[in-house]
Design a protein around this motif. Structure first.
Motif, short mmCIF file in Angstrom:
data_model
loop_
_atom_site.label_atom_id
_atom_site.label_comp_id
_atom_site.label_asym_id
_atom_site.label_seq_id
_atom_site.Cartn_x
_atom_site.Cartn_y
_atom_site.Cartn_z
N GLN A 1 1.85 -4.55 3.26
CA GLN A 1 3.33 -3.65 3.49
C GLN A 1 3.03 -2.38 3.05
OE1 GLN A 1 5.67 -4.95 5.20
NE2 GLN A 1 4.00 -6.92 5.42
N TYR A 2 3.06 -1.52 3.99
CA TYR A 2 2.88 0.75 4.08
C TYR A 2 4.06 0.53 4.00
CZ TYR A 2 -1.94 -0.12 4.97
OH TYR A 2 -3.65 -0.82 5.78
N TYR A 3 4.25 1.72 2.61
CA TYR A 3 4.98 2.47 3.01
C TYR A 3 4.61 4.78 1.94
CZ TYR A 3 7.58 -1.72 1.48
OH TYR A 3 8.32 -3.03 1.83
N ARG A 4 5.21 4.35 2.57
CA ARG A 4 5.17 6.25 2.07
C ARG A 4 5.80 6.92 1.22
NH1 ARG A 4 6.55 9.63 6.28
NH2 ARG A 4 5.25 11.63 5.66
N VAL A 5 5.29 7.63 0.79
CA VAL A 5 6.21 7.60 -0.79
C VAL A 5 6.23 9.20 -0.93
CG1 VAL A 5 6.05 5.40 -1.99
CG2 VAL A 5 4.85 6.76 -2.63
N GLY A 6 7.34 9.87 -1.79
CA GLY A 6 7.07 11.47 -2.53
C GLY A 6 7.90 11.13 -3.54
N TYR B 1 0.72 -1.15 0.04
CA TYR B 1 -0.61 -0.19 0.02
C TYR B 1 0.99 1.48 -0.13
CZ TYR B 1 -4.88 1.97 1.04
OH TYR B 1 -5.20 3.31 0.67
N LEU B 2 0.55 1.89 -1.36
CA LEU B 2 1.86 3.06 -1.28
C LEU B 2 1.08 4.34 -0.56
CD1 LEU B 2 3.17 3.00 -4.54
CD2 LEU B 2 3.82 2.15 -2.53
N LEU B 3 1.05 4.65 0.11
CA LEU B 3 0.95 6.21 0.94
C LEU B 3 1.33 7.46 0.23
CD1 LEU B 3 0.14 4.93 4.61
CD2 LEU B 3 -1.59 5.24 2.55
N SER C 1 0.54 9.54 7.64
CA SER C 1 1.70 8.24 8.36
C SER C 1 0.74 6.79 8.04
CB SER C 1 0.99 8.71 9.36
OG SER C 1 1.08 10.00 10.02
N ILE C 2 1.57 6.09 8.33
CA ILE C 2 1.08 4.38 7.84
C ILE C 2 1.02 4.50 9.74
CG2 ILE C 2 2.40 2.18 8.33
CD1 ILE C 2 5.00 3.13 6.76
N PRO C 3 -0.60 3.61 9.18
CA PRO C 3 -1.64 3.05 10.33
C PRO C 3 -1.29 2.15 10.90
CG PRO C 3 -2.42 2.55 8.59
CD PRO C 3 -1.21 3.62 8.12
N ASN C 4 -1.73 1.74 12.71
CA ASN C 4 -0.98 0.83 13.09
C ASN C 4 -1.96 -0.35 12.77
OD1 ASN C 4 0.64 2.99 14.73
ND2 ASN C 4 -1.24 3.68 16.03
N ASP C 5 -3.31 -0.17 12.63
CA ASP C 5 -4.05 -0.90 12.09
C ASP C 5 -3.84 -0.95 11.02
OD1 ASP C 5 -4.96 -2.23 14.60
OD2 ASP C 5 -6.37 -0.64 14.72
N LYS C 6 -2.91 -2.27 10.01
CA LYS C 6 -3.09 -2.04 8.50
C LYS C 6 -3.17 -3.02 8.08
CE LYS C 6 2.02 -1.47 9.06
NZ LYS C 6 2.19 -1.10 10.53
N GLU C 7 -3.98 -2.98 7.31
CA GLU C 7 -5.15 -3.24 5.79
C GLU C 7 -4.00 -5.23 5.97
OE1 GLU C 7 -7.71 -3.46 1.93
OE2 GLU C 7 -7.56 -1.11 3.10
N THR C 8 -5.78 -6.35 6.04
CA THR C 8 -5.05 -7.36 5.37
C THR C 8 -5.50 -8.45 3.91
OG1 THR C 8 -4.40 -8.17 7.42
CG2 THR C 8 -5.07 -10.32 6.51
N ASN C 9 -4.61 -8.25 2.99
CA ASN C 9 -5.77 -8.97 2.17
C ASN C 9 -6.20 -9.84 2.11
OD1 ASN C 9 -3.95 -11.66 1.63
ND2 ASN C 9 -2.30 -10.41 0.38
N SER C 10 -7.25 -10.54 1.09
CA SER C 10 -7.63 -11.28 0.99
C SER C 10 -6.81 -12.71 0.87
CB SER C 10 -8.34 -11.95 -0.77
OG SER C 10 -7.67 -12.27 -1.55
#
Length: 610
Positions: free
Chosen positions: A550-555, A528-530, A535-544
């Motif tokens: 895996q979360y990444y902040r991009v810029g 997940y690209l944010l 900010s990267i959330p504490n409760d991360k999403e789960t896939n099927s």
């Protein structure tokens, strides 16, 4: 483990003591030949007595690379791979280099040892053919030494005698011309090629190794002279290229070697770089052979692409489609995301890069653990990962046991094909016994004469002058793909006068948008690209599949994010903000360190080095 490696590891006390004493007697403060005291302090008559003594001394001259070949494309700077570490040419391109800042490379210890051997080895009680064999080996190592020197400095002093008490003419010699040095080292290669034993113990240099190394050099020097106008040596290029083709053809016609193939196009190529025993492999002319717990050969986790080195997108895009067409001919190919980028490509791509669906076994490499691999993204890294030369097993003994191929028959085939194309003498028969043999192994369509010209490849090499230009471009592509990550790409770019290629900004995986992305090819999101603002959330999403995304902040450059993209919401992963400028012809060479110029005023800088 080879006889050579065993001898060097376990029976080196005698030669080690001898060389140690030699070093103590010849070094005043560093390893520069300009500061040596005479070698006559050593009584060589007490050592060079038997053939065994000669073997021991020669073993000390072995200086072949090992697993470092797998990261050399990055550490030498190429368009195949990049490094976050200190790389000489990268620093040169982004600073103002001088002879006071570039101080490596002017070392002469190997030459001193070779010449000392050549001055004394005939004291040994051995038959003439055996003495010629050892002379050939020593002259082979002297040729290799000088090949490295002309690559770096072009004109260097030619020295073929040991230093004596009255050696001021050597100590204060100026640079000999490149022509002179090359003529001498060719004499060394020729003698070695005709006198070194045809067969040798596992891991030892034999005549075929000499020929393979010689052919490699002849192609290098022939093309370097052809494309580097500053040398004014182009008239002699064809002669060297003819010789390169002839030596390569000798190896090919001998019937001694063949390409390794078991009929598994998706495995055979990659297995060459993850094998515990290459000694009987028909493709291997020479390699480093290891044995766990005796002499370890693990390539380390740095190969994979999470430490300092990593592959570049430019290499990924060089591989053809499975049907033989150019990847660059696909509509909007530059905007293909990772899964699409790896769809229906040359099978060598999947045996070089971690691809969608690849399974990671080796622990400790990836923070997310083993299993179906999801590309790990990180600042200043491309997102691509290298599996060629990466030993994907948890068993440390197995990793330590892996052999390293240094001279492959595949390279000989490519030397022959390239030399013939440079000479505009390439035939369909030549292609069928070279490039098409390589393509057969991986199930790729054959190359034919007069192939279509890839405008992307053509733009990289505007100076290419052969009448068989389109053929040569495809042979260069084939060489790049077949020999990727084996440490040969830098020399290729230098000899082709293609340093400007290095000014292209290295890039990584392309993302068309922020949000969720599938990287394993199963259609299920993995990351997940944010935007930088979130900010990267504490409760991360789960896939099927029950896997946490895996979360990444991009810029973009300058922002405090995990990954840099070419744009705020889309683009290729960006690696470095400024690649600098390749100054030609200056950067094809290196300056003699200023300290050495001060010691010997007869040494002069060339090619605009101060």
């Amino acid at each position: 483990m080879s006889a050579i490696e065993y001898t060097k590891k376990n029976k080196f006390l005698k030669i080690g003591l001898f060389i140690g004493l030699l070093a103590l007697s010849t070094v005043s403060c560093n390893d520069d030949f300009l500061e040596k005291t005479p070698e006559t302090d050593i009584d060589a008559g007490n050592f060079f007595n038997t053939e065994g003594d000669l073997n021991l001394y020669i073993y000390n001259l072995y200086n072949f690379p090992s697993t470092g070949i797998y990261t050399a494309d990055a550490y030498n700077l190429t368009d195949n791979a990049f490094s976050t570490g200190n790389v000489e040419l990268k620093t040169m391109m982004t600073t103002n280099p001088s002879s006071t800042t570039i101080t490596g490379g002017w070392d002469w210890g190997q030459l001193r040892n070779v010449n000392f051997f050549l001055a004394h080895f005939r004291r040994a009680n051995a038959a003439e053919d055996r003495l010629n064999h050892f002379e050939g080996l020593a002259r082979f190592f002297r040729a290799r030494f000088y090949v490295d020197k002309i690559k770096r400095y072009s004109d260097v002093p030619w020295i073929d005698v040991p230093l004596e008490a009255n050696s001021e003419d050597i100590l204060f010699a100026g640079r000999d011309s490149r022509e002179t040095v090359v003529d001498h080292l060719i004499e060394d290669y020729e003698f070695a090629m005709n006198n070194v034993d045809v067969s040798a113990p596992k891991g030892a240099v034999n005549r075929w190794v000499v020929k393979a190394d010689y052919a490699r050099f002849l192609l290098y020097e022939g093309t370097f002279r052809k494309y580097h106008a500053e040398l004014n040596l182009s008239e002699s290029a064809d002669e060297l290229l003819q010789k390169a083709a002839a030596v390569a053809k000798e190896i090919m016609d001998s019937g001694t070697f063949s390409l390794y193939s078991t009929g598994k196009p998706n495995e055979d190529y990659g297995s060459l770089f993850a094998s515990a025993d290459l000694s009987s492999n028909p493709e291997i002319i020479f390699g480093r052979f290891y044995q766990a717990n005796v002499l370890n050969g693990d390539s380390g986790e740095g190969v994979f692409g999470n430490y300092e080195t990593y592959p570049q997108k430019d290499l990924v895009q060089a591989y053809l489609m499975k049907d033989g067409s150019f990847y660059s001919s696909r509509p909007n190919y530059q905007q293909n995301e990772f899964v699409e980028e790896f769809s229906n490509r040359d099978p060598r791509l999947y045996q070089t890069f971690a691809y969608p669906g690849w399974v990671l076994v080796r622990s400790g490499t990836y923070a997310q653990g083993t299993g179906l691999y999801v590309q790990q993204l990180a600042k200043n890294f491309s997102g691509y990962h290298q599996i060629k030369g990466f030993y994907n097993t948890t068993d440390q003994d197995v990793r330590n046991n892996m052999d390293v191929p240094l001279y492959r028959f595949a390279e000989v085939l490519l030397i022959y094909a390239e030399a013939r194309a440079e000479l505009a003498q390439l035939t369909q028969g030549d292609l069928d016994i070279t490039v098409n043999k390589l393509r057969d192994r991986v199930g790729m369509p054959h190359m034919t004469l007069n192939p279509p010209m890839d405008p992307v490849e053509a733009a990289k090499f505007p100076n290419l002058s052969s009448a068989q230009r389109s053929e040569l471009l495809e042979i260069r592509r084939e060489r790049r793909v077949e020999l990727a990550m084996e440490g040969l790409r830098h020399d290729d770019l230098m000899r082709w006068e293609a340093g400007k290629v290095l000014e292209k900004e290295p890039q990584g995986i392309y993302f068309a948008s922020l949000g969720k992305h599938d990287l394993t090819g199963d259609g299920v999101p993995d990351i997940y690209l944010l935007p930088a603002s979130q900010s990267i959330p504490n409760d991360k999403e789960t896939n099927s599949l029950g896997k946490v995304l895996q979360y990444y902040r991009v810029g973009t450059f300058g922002q405090d994010v995990s990954v840099f993209l070419g744009g705020a919401n889309a683009g290729n992963i960006q690696i470095i903000e400024d690649v600098g400028t390749f100054v030609a012809p200056k950067y094809y060479y290196r300056p003699i360190p200023q300290q050495q110029i001060m010691l010997n005023p007869n040494l002069k800088q060339i090619f605009d080095w101060e």
